[in-house]
Design an enzyme around this catalytic site. Structure first.
Site, PDB file in Angstrom:
ATOM      1  N   CYS A 269       0.836  -1.209   0.000  1.00  0.00           N
ATOM      2  CA  CYS A 269       0.000   0.000   0.000  1.00  0.00           C
ATOM      3  C   CYS A 269       0.869   1.257   0.000  1.00  0.00           C
ATOM      4  CB  CYS A 269      -0.905   0.020   1.226  1.00  0.00           C
ATOM      5  SG  CYS A 269      -1.967  -1.420   1.349  1.00  0.00           S
ATOM      6  N   THR A 270       1.966   1.218   0.713  1.00  0.00           N
ATOM      7  CA  THR A 270       2.841   2.396   0.787  1.00  0.00           C
ATOM      8  C   THR A 270       3.393   2.718  -0.604  1.00  0.00           C
ATOM      9  OG1 THR A 270       3.396   1.805   3.050  1.00  0.00           O
ATOM     10  CG2 THR A 270       4.885   3.348   1.943  1.00  0.00           C
TER      11      THR A 270
END
Ligand code: BEZ
Length: 217
Positions: A45-46
């Site tokens: 997600c980052t």
């Protein structure tokens, strides 16, 4: 309610990193991308949100408003955005919905029912990697769902927006692996005779059902 291509994107109120919103008012007359990620402070997600932040100008050029979502709270979002900015050398400026109570996730069927690792500490599912492309009439034009384990290709999302916007303007469709600027396909509803008038750059008849023309852009 099952959301399909052609459904009106459901409206909702939510808290975001840029204050409370009503979704339809946030979209206004723009195109929109509503996309979810499983959870803040997770590796894939980052990288994804760093990519979207880096593409913010590309979305703006196409009149697309971007909004993220996960089942985390505002404080977590705000702290995590600092990490994203640091890691990806960006300044993330689109809002992220804080959907800890899963209200929007349920409305858009974004919860993960298959990945036993994608849950909060109480065992309640987090979200999958959903993408909804929404047009200015609030109609859903694309739905994409990726598993938690696989980061998305956001260039592909831009490519679909280019195809949809071109297809809304001209009576064309786009072939597999098409990229902006490539030749396009004349829509099957256009006769070849009509095509010569509509597409003055030229009509190439490969088969009666497959006619190409240079990109109108
Ligand atoms: C990730 O973003 O790396 C991730 C999130 C949830 C489950 C698996 C991976």
């Amino acid at each position: 309610m099952t959301l399909r291509l052609g459904s009106i994107a459901p409206d909702f109120e939510a808290d975001t990193t840029q204050g409370p919103i009503r979704f339809h008012d946030f979209l206004g007359d723009s195109w929109g991308i509503l996309f979810s990620h499983p959870a803040d402070f997770t590796p894939v997600c980052t990288t994804e949100l760093g990519l979207v932040a880096a593409l913010e100008d590309e979305f703006a050029q196409r009149h697309v408003k971007v909004i993220g979502l996960s089942a985390n709270g505002l404080a977590e979002h705000e702290q995590w955005i600092r990490d994203i900015n640091e890691i990806s050398h960006v300044k993330l400026s689109f809002p992220i919905i804080a959907d800890a109570d899963r209200k929007v996730s349920v409305l858009y069927d974004m919860l993960d029912y298959q990945d036993a690792t994608n849950k909060d500490q109480q065992g309640v599912p987090f979200t999958i990697r959903s993408v909804f492309i929404i047009d200015p009439k609030k109609t859903i034009r694309l739905i994409m769902t990726y598993p938690a384990s696989t980061g998305r290709n956001f260039d592909e999302i831009l490519r679909v927006i280019d195809s949809l916007q071109l297809g809304d303007q001209y009576r064309i469709t786009t072939p597999g692996n098409w990229q902006k600027g490539d030749d396009v396909i004349i829509h099957p509803s256009v006769s070849t005779e009509e095509a010569h008038t509509l597409f003055p750059k030229g009509v190439k008849v490969i088969k009666p059902y497959l006619r190409m023309t240079p990109s109108p852009f």
